[in-house]
Design a protein around this motif. Structure first.
Motif, PDB file in Angstrom:
ATOM      1  N   GLN A  38      -5.910  53.411  -2.382  1.00 31.57           N
ATOM      2  CA  GLN A  38      -6.450  52.846  -3.571  1.00 31.57           C
ATOM      3  C   GLN A  38      -7.793  53.382  -4.101  1.00 31.57           C
ATOM      4  O   GLN A  38      -8.084  53.860  -5.144  1.00 31.57           O
ATOM      5  CB  GLN A  38      -6.412  51.331  -3.730  1.00 31.57           C
ATOM      6  N   CYS A  39      -8.921  52.888  -3.330  1.00 29.89           N
ATOM      7  CA  CYS A  39     -10.205  53.097  -3.358  1.00 29.89           C
ATOM      8  C   CYS A  39     -10.783  54.145  -2.779  1.00 29.89           C
ATOM      9  O   CYS A  39     -12.107  54.577  -2.826  1.00 29.89           O
ATOM     10  CB  CYS A  39     -10.931  51.930  -3.163  1.00 29.89           C
ATOM     11  N   HIS A  40     -10.090  55.022  -1.911  1.00 24.83           N
ATOM     12  CA  HIS A  40     -10.602  56.154  -1.014  1.00 24.83           C
ATOM     13  C   HIS A  40     -11.560  55.869  -0.110  1.00 24.83           C
ATOM     14  O   HIS A  40     -12.515  56.824   0.289  1.00 24.83           O
ATOM     15  CB  HIS A  40     -11.066  57.365  -2.023  1.00 24.83           C
ATOM     16  N   THR A  41     -11.863  54.849   0.244  1.00 26.21           N
ATOM     17  CA  THR A  41     -13.149  54.205   1.355  1.00 26.21           C
ATOM     18  C   THR A  41     -12.370  54.693   2.863  1.00 26.21           C
ATOM     19  O   THR A  41     -11.408  54.616   3.122  1.00 26.21           O
ATOM     20  CB  THR A  41     -13.217  52.629   1.114  1.00 26.21           C
ATOM     21  N   ARG A  42     -13.436  55.226   3.457  1.00 26.11           N
ATOM     22  CA  ARG A  42     -13.014  55.771   4.905  1.00 26.11           C
ATOM     23  C   ARG A  42     -13.157  54.375   5.628  1.00 26.11           C
ATOM     24  O   ARG A  42     -13.920  53.747   5.438  1.00 26.11           O
ATOM     25  CB  ARG A  42     -13.935  56.741   5.335  1.00 26.11           C
ATOM     26  N   HIS A  43     -12.067  54.408   6.654  1.00 29.78           N
ATOM     27  CA  HIS A  43     -12.279  52.938   7.593  1.00 29.78           C
ATOM     28  C   HIS A  43     -11.907  53.560   8.938  1.00 29.78           C
ATOM     29  O   HIS A  43     -11.166  54.755   9.229  1.00 29.78           O
ATOM     30  CB  HIS A  43     -11.064  52.159   7.241  1.00 29.78           C
ATOM     31  N   LEU A  44     -12.543  52.841  10.005  1.00 29.38           N
ATOM     32  CA  LEU A  44     -12.077  53.140  11.363  1.00 29.38           C
ATOM     33  C   LEU A  44     -11.264  51.906  11.572  1.00 29.38           C
ATOM     34  O   LEU A  44     -11.529  50.739  11.293  1.00 29.38           O
ATOM     35  CB  LEU A  44     -13.541  52.958  12.060  1.00 29.38           C
ATOM     36  N   ILE A  45      -9.957  52.431  11.967  1.00 27.07           N
ATOM     37  CA  ILE A  45      -8.884  51.101  12.588  1.00 27.07           C
ATOM     38  C   ILE A  45      -8.776  51.002  13.955  1.00 27.07           C
ATOM     39  O   ILE A  45      -8.838  52.221  14.554  1.00 27.07           O
ATOM     40  CB  ILE A  45      -7.687  51.582  11.643  1.00 27.07           C
ATOM     41  N   GLU A  46      -8.594  50.047  14.343  1.00 27.51           N
ATOM     42  CA  GLU A  46      -8.444  49.758  15.757  1.00 27.51           C
ATOM     43  C   GLU A  46      -7.359  48.607  16.094  1.00 27.51           C
ATOM     44  O   GLU A  46      -7.018  47.956  15.393  1.00 27.51           O
ATOM     45  CB  GLU A  46      -9.683  48.920  16.290  1.00 27.51           C
ATOM     46  N   ALA A  47      -6.565  48.990  17.176  1.00 28.60           N
ATOM     47  CA  ALA A  47      -5.423  48.243  17.504  1.00 28.60           C
ATOM     48  C   ALA A  47      -5.704  46.753  17.689  1.00 28.60           C
ATOM     49  O   ALA A  47      -6.968  46.482  18.120  1.00 28.60           O
ATOM     50  CB  ALA A  47      -4.521  48.668  18.728  1.00 28.60           C
ATOM     51  N   ASP A  48      -5.103  45.908  17.293  1.00 29.65           N
ATOM     52  CA  ASP A  48      -5.180  44.342  17.356  1.00 29.65           C
ATOM     53  C   ASP A  48      -4.235  43.987  18.245  1.00 29.65           C
ATOM     54  O   ASP A  48      -3.274  44.670  18.937  1.00 29.65           O
ATOM     55  CB  ASP A  48      -5.099  43.712  16.161  1.00 29.65           C
ATOM     56  N   SER A  49      -4.097  42.418  18.772  1.00 26.90           N
ATOM     57  CA  SER A  49      -3.215  41.706  19.464  1.00 26.90           C
ATOM     58  C   SER A  49      -1.719  41.953  19.042  1.00 26.90           C
ATOM     59  O   SER A  49      -0.682  42.183  19.513  1.00 26.90           O
ATOM     60  CB  SER A  49      -3.660  40.403  19.699  1.00 26.90           C
ATOM     61  N   ARG A  50      -1.621  42.112  17.632  1.00 29.13           N
ATOM     62  CA  ARG A  50      -0.359  42.309  17.119  1.00 29.13           C
ATOM     63  C   ARG A  50      -0.035  43.711  16.998  1.00 29.13           C
ATOM     64  O   ARG A  50      -0.723  44.508  16.810  1.00 29.13           O
ATOM     65  CB  ARG A  50      -0.242  41.606  15.613  1.00 29.13           C
TER      66      ARG A  50
END
Length: 70
Positions: A38-50
């Protein structure tokens, strides 16, 4: 016989606009980068407990340019 998937879905929520995003990542990976659709912001994503929902941290453009100079 049960086989393990080669890829898993990483679902994360954009910290800037709040939209839900999804990315296929290789099985066993705990960190990845993605861009909000939607807004084209870069993110670092990390696995969570779920297993499906991942944590997201927006990356600033200034941090990218600082790393490029090092």
């Amino acid at each position: 016989m049960t086989s393990f998937p080669a890829e898993v879905t990483a679902e994360w929520i954009c910290t800037r606009c709040g939209s839900t995003n999804r990315r296929l990542v290789p099985a066993g990976v705990t960190r990845a980068e993605d861009v909000c659709l939607q807004c084209h912001t870069r993110h670092l994503i990390e696995a969570d407990s779920r297993p499906v929902r991942w944590r997201a941290l927006a990356r600033s453009r200034s941090s990218d340019s600082w790393l490029a100079r090092k």
